[in-house]
Design an enzyme around this catalytic site. Structure first.
Site, PDB file in Angstrom:
ATOM      1  N   GLU A  57       0.554  -0.754   0.065  1.00 59.18           N
ATOM      2  CA  GLU A  57      -0.239  -0.101   0.317  1.00 59.18           C
ATOM      3  C   GLU A  57       0.963   1.162  -0.086  1.00 59.18           C
ATOM      4  O   GLU A  57       0.634   2.223  -0.723  1.00 59.18           O
ATOM      5  CB  GLU A  57      -0.943   0.164   1.723  1.00 59.18           C
ATOM      6  CG  GLU A  57      -1.794  -0.829   1.295  1.00 59.18           C
ATOM      7  CD  GLU A  57      -1.537  -2.473   1.370  1.00 59.18           C
ATOM      8  OE1 GLU A  57      -2.355  -3.674   1.256  1.00 59.18           O
ATOM      9  OE2 GLU A  57      -0.584  -2.325   2.248  1.00 59.18           O
ATOM     10  N   HIS A 126     -11.411  -6.517   8.180  1.00 55.99           N
ATOM     11  CA  HIS A 126     -11.545  -5.910   6.498  1.00 55.99           C
ATOM     12  C   HIS A 126     -13.527  -5.413   6.470  1.00 55.99           C
ATOM     13  O   HIS A 126     -13.578  -5.024   5.167  1.00 55.99           O
ATOM     14  CB  HIS A 126     -12.286  -7.148   5.525  1.00 55.99           C
ATOM     15  CG  HIS A 126     -10.865  -8.486   5.488  1.00 55.99           C
ATOM     16  ND1 HIS A 126     -10.797  -9.317   6.311  1.00 55.99           N
ATOM     17  CD2 HIS A 126     -10.263  -8.596   3.996  1.00 55.99           C
ATOM     18  CE1 HIS A 126      -9.351  -9.146   5.595  1.00 55.99           C
ATOM     19  NE2 HIS A 126      -9.394  -9.398   5.104  1.00 55.99           N
TER      20      HIS A 126
END
Length: 334
Positions: A57, A126
């Protein structure tokens, strides 16, 4: 269109209009994204304009910043909002500050897309709703749509913005609106007016809230999935609530908020994220500062729990119509 299709259409429209728009991230190329938002874009525009990135990321955001400073318009996907933490230093120290630290010589016109919130039983890693984190970073715009029409128009506006935009997509709304009581959409987007999305180019202006549901008894300030939960609560209780969909969380449309609260004299703030230091605290402070002499009841907040995200109790964690409805009743009965 579903929200997934609307977001894909926004990518397609902008990639077709501007060859400087590039799309990349984890699994967004050949696979089309874990939620299929970018499906077909690589086949149509080639591997140099829509491609996969390593599971890094920080690397994704850092390279997007370099591209943006060079003149491209990157639209990158962080597969789940929970994954943005490794990129936090790049977002805070580099992306948000580039225009200011370069005295305007460089800008960062880039979009960081992130599916957010619960609804897929994804557990703690998540399912988070980290919007409040981004609103605290000067130089970043934060957007969260509640329906397909707005999703496409806001994404196009974000891609065209000269500022970096964190674009949060509520996973529970990808296939249809929820009322907070079921783990399936109430109706598919194809049967809802807000699923009617033009094929071509249009924009929904950033910093523009929407009066989702007019009313006179109490104002509800919310965004994303909770717009639909608030609507169900208003229907179930029979309370004439005016629901304001922020759409652009920050910078926000303060004028629309103030006008509504001054009209109703009451305010309920609803969001899915945890309560403490959530964006609802900022909204409550702003309403108190600008509408104090118009308020006829204390401001109510309905939020997620102050706990790590619970997997098994996901649907109890979400603010549902019962909790929102109770807050509406407290607000109007004072």
């Amino acid at each position: 269109m579903t929200m997934v299709q609307a977001l894909r259409s926004a990518h397609d429209v902008m990639m077709g209009r501007d060859e400087d728009v590039v799309v990349y991230g984890e699994d967004v190329g050949y696979f089309g994204g874990v939620f299929r938002v970018t499906e077909g874009l690589q086949a149509k525009y080639g591997k140099t304009r829509c491609f996969d990135a390593p599971i890094s990321e920080s690397g994704i955001v850092a390279t997007a910043l370099g591209m943006a400073a060079y003149g491209l318009k990157p639209v990158v996907e962080i597969q789940f909002a929970d994954y943005f933490y490794p990129a936090m230093d790049q977002i805070v120290s580099e992306v948000a500050r580039l225009r200011h630290r370069s005295a305007g010589d460089f800008a960062a016109p880039m979009v960081i897309r992130m599916p957010c919130g619960g609804g897929i039983y994804g557990g703690q890693t998540h399912s988070q709703s980290p919007e409040a984190v981004f609103t605290h970073i000067c130089g970043i715009r934060t957007v969260m749509p509640s329906n397909p029409y707005d999703a496409k128009g806001l994404l196009i506006a974000s891609i065209e913005s000269e500022d970096p935009v964190v674009f949060l997509e509520p996973k529970r709304l990808y296939n249809g609106p929820f009322d907070g009581r079921h783990d399936q959409p109430v109706v598919p987007w194809s049967k809802h007016d807000m699923g009617k999305v033009p094929e071509g180019y249009y924009k929904v202006p950033l910093e523009s809230a929407a009066v989702f549901r007019p009313g006179k008894a109490v104002t509800v300030l919310t965004y994303g999935t909770m717009v639909w939960v608030a609507e169900r609560a208003a229907i179930d209780t029979g309370i004439d609530a005016e629901i304001i969909d922020l759409r652009s969380i920050w910078p926000l449309d303060l004028e629309t908020i103030v006008n509504s609260v001054r009209k109703t004299g009451r305010c309920v703030v609803v969001h899915e994220a945890t309560r403490t230091s959530g964006f609802g605290a900022e909204l409550t402070a702003l309403v108190q500062e600008h509408c104090f002499y118009h308020l006829e009841a204390p401001i109510e907040r309905v939020c997620g729990w102050d706990t790590p995200y619970p997997h098994a109790q996901e649907w109890a964690y979400f603010p549902g119509p019962a909790r929102v409805g109770a807050a509406l009743k407290r607000a109007v009965e004072v």
